[in-house]
Design an enzyme around this catalytic site. Structure first.
Site, PDB file in Angstrom:
ATOM      1  N   LYS A  81       6.360 -15.344 -71.956  1.00 15.74           N
ATOM      2  CA  LYS A  81       7.622 -14.590 -72.052  1.00 15.74           C
ATOM      3  C   LYS A  81       8.557 -14.884 -70.887  1.00 15.74           C
ATOM      4  O   LYS A  81       9.746 -15.131 -71.084  1.00 15.74           O
ATOM      5  CB  LYS A  81       7.344 -13.078 -72.090  1.00 15.74           C
ATOM      6  N   ASN A 126       3.918   0.741 -70.457  1.00 15.91           N
ATOM      7  CA  ASN A 126       2.697   1.492 -70.146  1.00 15.91           C
ATOM      8  C   ASN A 126       2.897   2.364 -68.900  1.00 15.91           C
ATOM      9  O   ASN A 126       3.574   1.965 -67.946  1.00 15.91           O
ATOM     10  CB  ASN A 126       1.501   0.545 -69.984  1.00 15.91           C
ATOM     11  N   CYS A 185      11.907   0.876 -83.523  1.00 18.45           N
ATOM     12  CA  CYS A 185      13.012   0.198 -84.196  1.00 18.45           C
ATOM     13  C   CYS A 185      13.681  -0.729 -83.179  1.00 18.45           C
ATOM     14  O   CYS A 185      14.051  -0.295 -82.079  1.00 18.45           O
ATOM     15  CB  CYS A 185      13.999   1.247 -84.713  1.00 18.45           C
TER      16      CYS A 185
END
Ligand SMILES: [Zn+2]
Length: 245
Positions: A81, A126, A185
């Site tokens: 990433k 988290n 979403c």
């Protein structure tokens, strides 16, 4: 293409100007996480001309990320990433420096990663790592923008220690058992990540209207944003003893 032209529409904003733009160029912002929140936050901070961005993530891109992690495309699946993000952000704005750390944030490495930042943006998913960032920012008196998102709901808050409550004043990692993927979403993550960039830019430009330490709860089913004034918790395990207001 001149740098002046790139930023011409934002320097027109009252209180921004070329002085503000120069201030952004000299700024260094850390972005913890380049996922659903971190993608839009990083895109807007890069395109606004924040001179240095340090991004940190340790995951590889999965197909299931693509509904919300708008830095990445189908071709990126399987890639790191942060490396994909650094490449994309450098193409978006070659005038800025993007520093990438491909590792999980811990108490041991956080000073090396974010120790030089003016501001940190929490784009994590988290609670444990959020609290590591919170503790680090309280120790160093570094401001950070917190946000979280789930389904069509989110929250955002600028924490500016020691002046404001910290995250641990009202939040702990209890009760966050890992019960599988968080429903989300993509466009809701986009709104909250964009709000984080907006808060960060206004803070860097000294344009904050006194919203430090205010918890904003965002409900995108009703389009309501609620403003909740948070108080310092004198029993807070992280900031309770520090410059209590
Ligand atoms: Zn606290």
């Amino acid at each position: 293409m001149s740098g002046t032209e790139r930023y011409e529409r934002q320097v027109l904003i009252d209180g921004w100007g070329t002085d503000g733009q120069n201030k952004l160029k000299e700024s260094h912002v850390g972005i913890a996480g380049t996922g659903g929140l971190g993608s839009p936050a990083a895109i807007y901070l890069a395109s606004a001309g924040v001179g240095r961005l340090t991004i940190c993530d340790y995951q590889d891109i999965e197909v299931s990320n693509l509904n919300r992690q708008v830095l990445f495309t189908t071709d990126d699946v399987g890639a790191s990433k942060v490396h994909a993000a650094r490449q994309r952000l450098s193409i978006l704005n070659p005038d800025i420096q993007v520093i990438a750390y491909d590792e999980p944030i811990s108490s041991d490495n956080i000073a090396d990663i974010f120790g030089d930042c003016d501001l940190i943006v929490d784009c994590l998913d988290n609670p444990e790592t959020r609290l590591i960032i919170n503790e680090f920012c309280v120790e160093r008196s570094i401001a950070f923008v917190h946000a979280g998102v789930r389904e069509f709901y989110g929250q955002v808050m600028l924490i500016n220690p020691p002046a404001t409550p910290c995250l641990a004043c009202f939040f702990d990692s209890e009760g966050f058992a890992d019960d599988g993927p968080i429903p989300i979403c993509g466009s809701t993550a986009g709104v909250l990540g964009s709000l984080e960039a907006n808060v960060a830019l206004r803070w860097l430009l000294d344009m904050d209207p006194g919203n430090d330490g205010v918890f904003f709860s965002v409900d995108l089913t009703t389009m309501e944003i609620n403003r909740i004034e948070m108080a310092k918790n004198p029993d807070c395990p992280v900031c309770g003893g520090l410059n209590r207001l």
